[in-house]
Design a protein around this motif. Structure first.
Motif, PDB file in Angstrom:
ATOM      1  N   GLY A  52      41.818  37.979  34.756  1.00 40.20           N
ATOM      2  CA  GLY A  52      43.015  37.768  35.548  1.00 40.20           C
ATOM      3  C   GLY A  52      44.064  38.863  35.433  1.00 40.20           C
ATOM      4  N   PRO A  53      44.517  39.217  34.219  1.00 40.92           N
ATOM      5  CA  PRO A  53      45.549  40.252  34.107  1.00 40.92           C
ATOM      6  C   PRO A  53      45.123  41.585  34.719  1.00 40.92           C
ATOM      7  N   LYS A  54      43.848  41.952  34.531  1.00 37.21           N
ATOM      8  CA  LYS A  54      43.362  43.223  35.081  1.00 37.21           C
ATOM      9  C   LYS A  54      43.312  43.169  36.603  1.00 37.21           C
ATOM     10  N   LEU A  55      42.847  42.054  37.154  1.00 36.73           N
ATOM     11  CA  LEU A  55      42.795  41.916  38.609  1.00 36.73           C
ATOM     12  C   LEU A  55      44.198  41.984  39.211  1.00 36.73           C
ATOM     13  N   ILE A  56      45.154  41.327  38.569  1.00 37.45           N
ATOM     14  CA  ILE A  56      46.534  41.356  39.061  1.00 37.45           C
ATOM     15  C   ILE A  56      47.070  42.780  39.034  1.00 37.45           C
ATOM     16  N   GLY A 104      45.157  44.978  41.523  1.00 36.89           N
ATOM     17  CA  GLY A 104      45.428  44.546  42.886  1.00 36.89           C
ATOM     18  C   GLY A 104      46.783  45.003  43.377  1.00 36.89           C
ATOM     19  N   GLU A 105      47.804  44.889  42.531  1.00 35.03           N
ATOM     20  CA  GLU A 105      49.145  45.338  42.913  1.00 35.03           C
ATOM     21  C   GLU A 105      49.172  46.852  43.127  1.00 35.03           C
ATOM     22  N   LEU A 130      46.827  41.249  49.210  1.00 32.66           N
ATOM     23  CA  LEU A 130      45.536  41.843  48.869  1.00 32.66           C
ATOM     24  C   LEU A 130      44.540  40.766  48.471  1.00 32.66           C
ATOM     25  N   GLU A 131      43.314  40.937  48.943  1.00 31.39           N
ATOM     26  CA  GLU A 131      42.227  39.995  48.647  1.00 31.39           C
ATOM     27  C   GLU A 131      41.077  40.726  47.969  1.00 31.39           C
ATOM     28  N   ASN A 136      36.278  34.898  46.347  1.00 32.33           N
ATOM     29  CA  ASN A 136      37.439  35.757  46.541  1.00 32.33           C
ATOM     30  C   ASN A 136      38.586  35.268  45.673  1.00 32.33           C
ATOM     31  N   THR A 137      39.572  36.129  45.517  1.00 32.56           N
ATOM     32  CA  THR A 137      40.869  35.709  44.997  1.00 32.56           C
ATOM     33  C   THR A 137      41.933  36.593  45.627  1.00 32.56           C
ATOM     34  N   VAL A 138      43.048  35.980  45.961  1.00 34.12           N
ATOM     35  CA  VAL A 138      44.134  36.686  46.641  1.00 34.12           C
ATOM     36  C   VAL A 138      45.272  36.906  45.653  1.00 34.12           C
ATOM     37  N   VAL A 139      45.753  38.141  45.592  1.00 35.17           N
ATOM     38  CA  VAL A 139      46.836  38.515  44.694  1.00 35.17           C
ATOM     39  C   VAL A 139      48.151  38.453  45.470  1.00 35.17           C
TER      40      VAL A 139
END
Length: 262
Positions: free
Chosen positions: A105-109, A112-113, A140-141, A159-162
């Protein structure tokens, strides 16, 4: 426009009796920031059991746009409209591959940003042909490659959306699902009438399909349908004391990065 929130809103309207429920199906037309969205709600025994919304036409602005991201190099980005303008990135193709799961999670956030900011600062600025005030990527997705196939009925996508400044959409994201269907159709991965399951970072699922095609300005577009369920978990009562020194509330920048002049 928010698909997950639209499913929740419809469920609340019907389950609380704010809008009359008709079993087995209740049809509604809801006004959204992206335009009118038709809703078909499955109802049984006084309960809304599932909501399918027929979203605004969704389309691709560009596929495989190369974007230079500091610290990552060149990232391939699809940009599509599904009620919001999305930058869509395959998470498995960046930094050696990232799986969409809580431990990342932290890395994806963080990544993604960074990607979204790089897209927003690039020379490519998407503008909705029917409403020029809708412009620029706002969300961003992250995606993973498809598994299964539409022909066997087990096509699945994750998927996950930031959401800025650094949160995940917990549901599979209705507008993100619509934008991804536009991309899948453009790539020949999903045809009209074919269904797939779109799963979220918490493994919840929406059933998604394309019910037709159309055009939006110069773009080929799809007519997406997204179906999911919601449940009421609580009620909140808000009051206003005439002596309250903060009658309109307040904001603190510790979590949402409020600007100094806000």
């Amino acid at each position: 426009m928010s698909g997950g929130n639209l499913i929740c809103t419809t469920t609340v309207l019907l389950d609380t009796g704010m809008v009359a429920m008709r079993e087995p199906v209740t049809e509604l037309l809801l006004d959204t920031a992206a335009g009118p969205v038709a809703v078909t709600a499955d109802c049984a025994n006084g309960k809304c059991t599932a909501v399918a919304f027929h979203n605004v036409p969704s389309f691709v602005f560009v596929l495989d746009l190369p974007v230079e991201v500091p610290g990552l190099g060149t990232v391939s980005v699809d940009i599509a409209w599904g009620g919001m303008i999305y930058a869509i990135v395959d998470a498995t193709k960046i930094t050696g591959g990232l799986k969409i799961e809580n431990r990342n999670g932290p890395k994806l956030i963080e990544i993604g940003e960074r990607i979204k900011q790089a897209v927003q600062q690039s020379d490519f600025v998407p503008v909705h042909p029917d409403n020029p005030q809708i412009r620029g990527v706002s969300i961003l997705e992250f995606t993973e490659p498809l598994t299964g196939s539409a022909s066997t009925g087990d096509l699945t996508a994750v998927n996950t959306v930031v959401v800025s400044p650094g949160r995940f959409d917990r549901c599979p994201c209705g507008t993100g699902s619509s934008a991804r269907m536009a991309v899948m159709h453009a790539r020949g991965q999903l045809q009209v009438g074919e269904k797939f399951q779109h799963r979220s970072i918490i493994d919840s699922s929406f059933e998604c399909w394309i019910e037709g095609t159309t055009r939006v300005g110069q773009y080929e577009a799809v007519l997406p349908v997204v179906k999911g369920s919601a449940w009421i978990t609580g009620f909140r009562q808000v009051g206003l004391d005439p002596t309250d020194p903060f009658p309109v509330g307040f904001r603190v920048g510790d979590q949402w990065h409020v600007a100094d002049d806000a």
